[in-house]
Write a protein that holds these residues in place. Structure first.
Motif, PDB file in Angstrom:
ATOM      1  N   ASP A 134     -71.090 -17.296  18.504  1.00  0.00           N
ATOM      2  CA  ASP A 134     -71.678 -17.929  19.692  1.00  0.00           C
ATOM      3  C   ASP A 134     -72.933 -18.676  19.265  1.00  0.00           C
ATOM      4  O   ASP A 134     -74.043 -18.274  19.594  1.00  0.00           O
ATOM      5  CB  ASP A 134     -72.035 -16.867  20.740  1.00  0.00           C
ATOM      6  CG  ASP A 134     -70.817 -16.203  21.340  1.00  0.00           C
ATOM      7  OD1 ASP A 134     -69.787 -16.884  21.467  1.00  0.00           O
ATOM      8  OD2 ASP A 134     -70.894 -15.003  21.666  1.00  0.00           O
ATOM      9  N   SER A 135     -72.752 -19.742  18.501  1.00  0.00           N
ATOM     10  CA  SER A 135     -73.890 -20.541  18.060  1.00  0.00           C
ATOM     11  C   SER A 135     -73.446 -21.992  17.929  1.00  0.00           C
ATOM     12  O   SER A 135     -72.283 -22.320  18.166  1.00  0.00           O
ATOM     13  CB  SER A 135     -74.421 -20.020  16.722  1.00  0.00           C
ATOM     14  OG  SER A 135     -73.576 -20.427  15.666  1.00  0.00           O
ATOM     15  N   ASP A 136     -74.362 -22.825  17.505  1.00  0.00           N
ATOM     16  CA  ASP A 136     -74.054 -24.246  17.322  1.00  0.00           C
ATOM     17  C   ASP A 136     -73.634 -24.561  15.888  1.00  0.00           C
ATOM     18  O   ASP A 136     -73.616 -25.717  15.489  1.00  0.00           O
ATOM     19  CB  ASP A 136     -75.259 -25.098  17.719  1.00  0.00           C
ATOM     20  CG  ASP A 136     -76.469 -24.856  16.831  1.00  0.00           C
ATOM     21  OD1 ASP A 136     -76.478 -23.873  16.058  1.00  0.00           O
ATOM     22  OD2 ASP A 136     -77.418 -25.647  16.898  1.00  0.00           O
ATOM     23  N   ALA A 137     -73.292 -23.548  15.109  1.00  0.00           N
ATOM     24  CA  ALA A 137     -72.930 -23.748  13.698  1.00  0.00           C
ATOM     25  C   ALA A 137     -71.719 -24.662  13.575  1.00  0.00           C
ATOM     26  O   ALA A 137     -70.761 -24.553  14.329  1.00  0.00           O
ATOM     27  CB  ALA A 137     -72.633 -22.406  13.034  1.00  0.00           C
ATOM     28  N   GLY A 138     -71.800 -25.556  12.610  1.00  0.00           N
ATOM     29  CA  GLY A 138     -70.675 -26.428  12.291  1.00  0.00           C
ATOM     30  C   GLY A 138     -69.948 -25.881  11.070  1.00  0.00           C
ATOM     31  O   GLY A 138     -69.188 -24.931  11.156  1.00  0.00           O
ATOM     32  N   HIS A 139     -70.254 -26.431   9.899  1.00  0.00           N
ATOM     33  CA  HIS A 139     -69.630 -25.987   8.650  1.00  0.00           C
ATOM     34  C   HIS A 139     -70.126 -24.586   8.285  1.00  0.00           C
ATOM     35  O   HIS A 139     -71.333 -24.332   8.282  1.00  0.00           O
ATOM     36  CB  HIS A 139     -69.956 -26.964   7.519  1.00  0.00           C
ATOM     37  CG  HIS A 139     -69.496 -26.490   6.181  1.00  0.00           C
ATOM     38  ND1 HIS A 139     -68.178 -26.539   5.789  1.00  0.00           N
ATOM     39  CD2 HIS A 139     -70.168 -25.917   5.161  1.00  0.00           C
ATOM     40  CE1 HIS A 139     -68.066 -26.030   4.573  1.00  0.00           C
ATOM     41  NE2 HIS A 139     -69.267 -25.648   4.171  1.00  0.00           N
ATOM     42  N   ILE A 140     -69.187 -23.681   7.966  1.00  0.00           N
ATOM     43  CA  ILE A 140     -69.534 -22.308   7.559  1.00  0.00           C
ATOM     44  C   ILE A 140     -68.788 -21.985   6.275  1.00  0.00           C
ATOM     45  O   ILE A 140     -67.580 -22.216   6.165  1.00  0.00           O
ATOM     46  CB  ILE A 140     -69.166 -21.277   8.645  1.00  0.00           C
ATOM     47  CG1 ILE A 140     -69.847 -21.633   9.972  1.00  0.00           C
ATOM     48  CG2 ILE A 140     -69.571 -19.873   8.203  1.00  0.00           C
ATOM     49  CD1 ILE A 140     -69.386 -20.793  11.148  1.00  0.00           C
ATOM     50  N   ALA A 141     -69.510 -21.429   5.307  1.00  0.00           N
ATOM     51  CA  ALA A 141     -68.920 -21.015   4.036  1.00  0.00           C
ATOM     52  C   ALA A 141     -68.965 -19.497   3.925  1.00  0.00           C
ATOM     53  O   ALA A 141     -69.787 -18.829   4.563  1.00  0.00           O
ATOM     54  CB  ALA A 141     -69.679 -21.641   2.872  1.00  0.00           C
ATOM     55  N   ILE A 142     -68.078 -18.962   3.106  1.00  0.00           N
ATOM     56  CA  ILE A 142     -68.060 -17.532   2.803  1.00  0.00           C
ATOM     57  C   ILE A 142     -68.015 -17.388   1.289  1.00  0.00           C
ATOM     58  O   ILE A 142     -67.380 -18.192   0.599  1.00  0.00           O
ATOM     59  CB  ILE A 142     -66.855 -16.826   3.479  1.00  0.00           C
ATOM     60  CG1 ILE A 142     -66.958 -15.307   3.381  1.00  0.00           C
ATOM     61  CG2 ILE A 142     -65.533 -17.324   2.897  1.00  0.00           C
ATOM     62  CD1 ILE A 142     -65.947 -14.561   4.254  1.00  0.00           C
ATOM     63  N   TYR A 143     -68.711 -16.402   0.764  1.00  0.00           N
ATOM     64  CA  TYR A 143     -68.680 -16.114  -0.670  1.00  0.00           C
ATOM     65  C   TYR A 143     -67.613 -15.059  -0.928  1.00  0.00           C
ATOM     66  O   TYR A 143     -67.581 -14.026  -0.262  1.00  0.00           O
ATOM     67  CB  TYR A 143     -70.042 -15.616  -1.153  1.00  0.00           C
ATOM     68  CG  TYR A 143     -71.079 -16.715  -1.251  1.00  0.00           C
ATOM     69  CD1 TYR A 143     -71.185 -17.479  -2.407  1.00  0.00           C
ATOM     70  CD2 TYR A 143     -71.926 -16.994  -0.195  1.00  0.00           C
ATOM     71  CE1 TYR A 143     -72.131 -18.491  -2.505  1.00  0.00           C
ATOM     72  CE2 TYR A 143     -72.878 -17.996  -0.281  1.00  0.00           C
ATOM     73  CZ  TYR A 143     -72.970 -18.746  -1.443  1.00  0.00           C
ATOM     74  OH  TYR A 143     -73.906 -19.748  -1.537  1.00  0.00           O
ATOM     75  N   SER A 144     -66.756 -15.344  -1.903  1.00  0.00           N
ATOM     76  CA  SER A 144     -65.647 -14.443  -2.208  1.00  0.00           C
ATOM     77  C   SER A 144     -65.400 -14.437  -3.717  1.00  0.00           C
ATOM     78  O   SER A 144     -65.620 -15.452  -4.393  1.00  0.00           O
ATOM     79  CB  SER A 144     -64.381 -14.916  -1.479  1.00  0.00           C
ATOM     80  OG  SER A 144     -63.275 -14.107  -1.802  1.00  0.00           O
ATOM     81  N   ILE A 145     -64.946 -13.318  -4.214  1.00  0.00           N
ATOM     82  CA  ILE A 145     -64.570 -13.213  -5.625  1.00  0.00           C
ATOM     83  C   ILE A 145     -63.057 -13.097  -5.696  1.00  0.00           C
ATOM     84  O   ILE A 145     -62.497 -12.027  -5.446  1.00  0.00           O
ATOM     85  CB  ILE A 145     -65.205 -11.978  -6.299  1.00  0.00           C
ATOM     86  CG1 ILE A 145     -66.717 -11.995  -6.142  1.00  0.00           C
ATOM     87  CG2 ILE A 145     -64.814 -11.931  -7.778  1.00  0.00           C
ATOM     88  CD1 ILE A 145     -67.396 -10.728  -6.617  1.00  0.00           C
ATOM     89  N   PRO A 146     -62.370 -14.183  -6.019  1.00  0.00           N
ATOM     90  CA  PRO A 146     -60.911 -14.085  -6.165  1.00  0.00           C
ATOM     91  C   PRO A 146     -60.556 -13.096  -7.278  1.00  0.00           C
ATOM     92  O   PRO A 146     -61.310 -12.940  -8.250  1.00  0.00           O
ATOM     93  CB  PRO A 146     -60.493 -15.506  -6.548  1.00  0.00           C
ATOM     94  CG  PRO A 146     -61.641 -16.375  -6.165  1.00  0.00           C
ATOM     95  CD  PRO A 146     -62.872 -15.527  -6.248  1.00  0.00           C
ATOM     96  N   GLU A 147     -59.435 -12.448  -7.133  1.00  0.00           N
ATOM     97  CA  GLU A 147     -59.008 -11.438  -8.108  1.00  0.00           C
ATOM     98  C   GLU A 147     -58.946 -12.011  -9.523  1.00  0.00           C
ATOM     99  O   GLU A 147     -59.194 -11.309 -10.498  1.00  0.00           O
ATOM    100  CB  GLU A 147     -57.637 -10.884  -7.703  1.00  0.00           C
ATOM    101  CG  GLU A 147     -57.199  -9.702  -8.510  1.00  0.00           C
ATOM    102  CD  GLU A 147     -55.954  -9.054  -7.961  1.00  0.00           C
ATOM    103  OE1 GLU A 147     -55.570  -8.001  -8.492  1.00  0.00           O
ATOM    104  OE2 GLU A 147     -55.352  -9.583  -7.010  1.00  0.00           O
ATOM    105  N   THR A 148     -58.655 -13.287  -9.641  1.00  0.00           N
ATOM    106  CA  THR A 148     -58.502 -13.917 -10.954  1.00  0.00           C
ATOM    107  C   THR A 148     -59.801 -14.504 -11.519  1.00  0.00           C
ATOM    108  O   THR A 148     -59.807 -15.020 -12.632  1.00  0.00           O
ATOM    109  CB  THR A 148     -57.459 -15.045 -10.861  1.00  0.00           C
ATOM    110  OG1 THR A 148     -57.881 -15.976  -9.860  1.00  0.00           O
ATOM    111  CG2 THR A 148     -56.088 -14.493 -10.503  1.00  0.00           C
ATOM    112  N   LYS A 149     -60.901 -14.436 -10.796  1.00  0.00           N
ATOM    113  CA  LYS A 149     -62.156 -15.053 -11.260  1.00  0.00           C
ATOM    114  C   LYS A 149     -62.734 -14.343 -12.475  1.00  0.00           C
ATOM    115  O   LYS A 149     -63.257 -14.977 -13.385  1.00  0.00           O
ATOM    116  CB  LYS A 149     -63.191 -15.098 -10.138  1.00  0.00           C
ATOM    117  CG  LYS A 149     -64.478 -15.822 -10.560  1.00  0.00           C
ATOM    118  CD  LYS A 149     -65.389 -16.055  -9.383  1.00  0.00           C
ATOM    119  CE  LYS A 149     -66.674 -16.714  -9.779  1.00  0.00           C
ATOM    120  NZ  LYS A 149     -66.547 -18.132 -10.035  1.00  0.00           N
ATOM    121  N   HIS A 150     -62.704 -13.017 -12.487  1.00  0.00           N
ATOM    122  CA  HIS A 150     -63.242 -12.220 -13.585  1.00  0.00           C
ATOM    123  C   HIS A 150     -62.147 -11.279 -14.075  1.00  0.00           C
ATOM    124  O   HIS A 150     -61.329 -10.813 -13.278  1.00  0.00           O
ATOM    125  CB  HIS A 150     -64.438 -11.376 -13.120  1.00  0.00           C
ATOM    126  CG  HIS A 150     -65.528 -12.164 -12.475  1.00  0.00           C
ATOM    127  ND1 HIS A 150     -66.402 -12.952 -13.185  1.00  0.00           N
ATOM    128  CD2 HIS A 150     -65.891 -12.301 -11.179  1.00  0.00           C
ATOM    129  CE1 HIS A 150     -67.255 -13.527 -12.353  1.00  0.00           C
ATOM    130  NE2 HIS A 150     -66.963 -13.145 -11.132  1.00  0.00           N
TER     131      HIS A 150
END
Length: 182
Positions: free
Chosen positions: A91-107
């Motif tokens: 419930d805000s005026d946010a437009g673009h939103i990102a999430i930080y994630s570690i894909p299983e294959t990253k490390h």
């Protein structure tokens, strides 16, 4: 230009650990949290992973002033910053939103489960308690996978760089949930 936002689901829910002031409760639909175990680290890392559409996790969205991601990307260096605008309810005026994630294959995976750092878990639970109350803490534990890892009790000498002092009530809450998880 409208500031972009990030969705925090771990320590970023605790406003004491960052300087991003325009923060609002939110929910990421189709995501769950997971303790990720990677080679080269002794400590498990809390990440968000794509899940069934019916799954969701609570957290905070916060504005990144001027789109200056440098400090946050450095803090979250083990993660990928992914677009998540359509998955985040708020419930805000946010437009673009990102999430930080570690894909299983990253490390590379760790050869054995890593420990969950108690000073880190304390910070996360304190944030959820502040924003969502005891019911939110319960939902945090229920929507996080990987609790079969050992917990390293570092409260006396915190290893987590953004460790916070907990109240007696917050400490009991963390300890009770860990006890219930076995």
């Amino acid at each position: 230009m409208q500031d972009p936002f990030f969705f925090g689901y771990g320590s970023l829910v605790n406003r004491r650990t960052h300087v991003y002031e325009r923060a609002h409760p939110a929910e990421a639909q189709g995501w769950r949290r997971l303790w990720r175990h990677t080679a080269g680290r002794d400590i498990a890392i809390l990440t968000a992973v794509p899940a069934a559409p019916s799954d969701s996790i609570e957290g905070l969205i916060a504005a990144v002033p001027g789109g200056d991601w440098a400090a946050l990307d450095l803090r979250e260096e083990a993660y990928d910053r992914l677009p998540a605008t359509g998955a985040i309810r708020h419930d805000s005026d946010a437009g673009h939103i990102a999430i930080y994630s570690i894909p299983e294959t990253k490390h590379p995976p760790a050869p054995a489960p890593c420990s969950i750092l108690l000073s880190y878990l304390d910070v996360v639970v304190q944030g959820y308690f502040d924003v969502f109350g005891e019911a939110g803490v319960a939902r945090f534990f229920e929507t996080t996978d990987g609790w079969d890892a050992p917990v390293l009790d570092d409260r006396a000498a915190p290893l987590y760089p953004r460790a916070q002092k907990l109240s007696a009530q917050e400490t009991k809450l963390v300890d009770r949930w860990l006890s219930e998880l076995g």
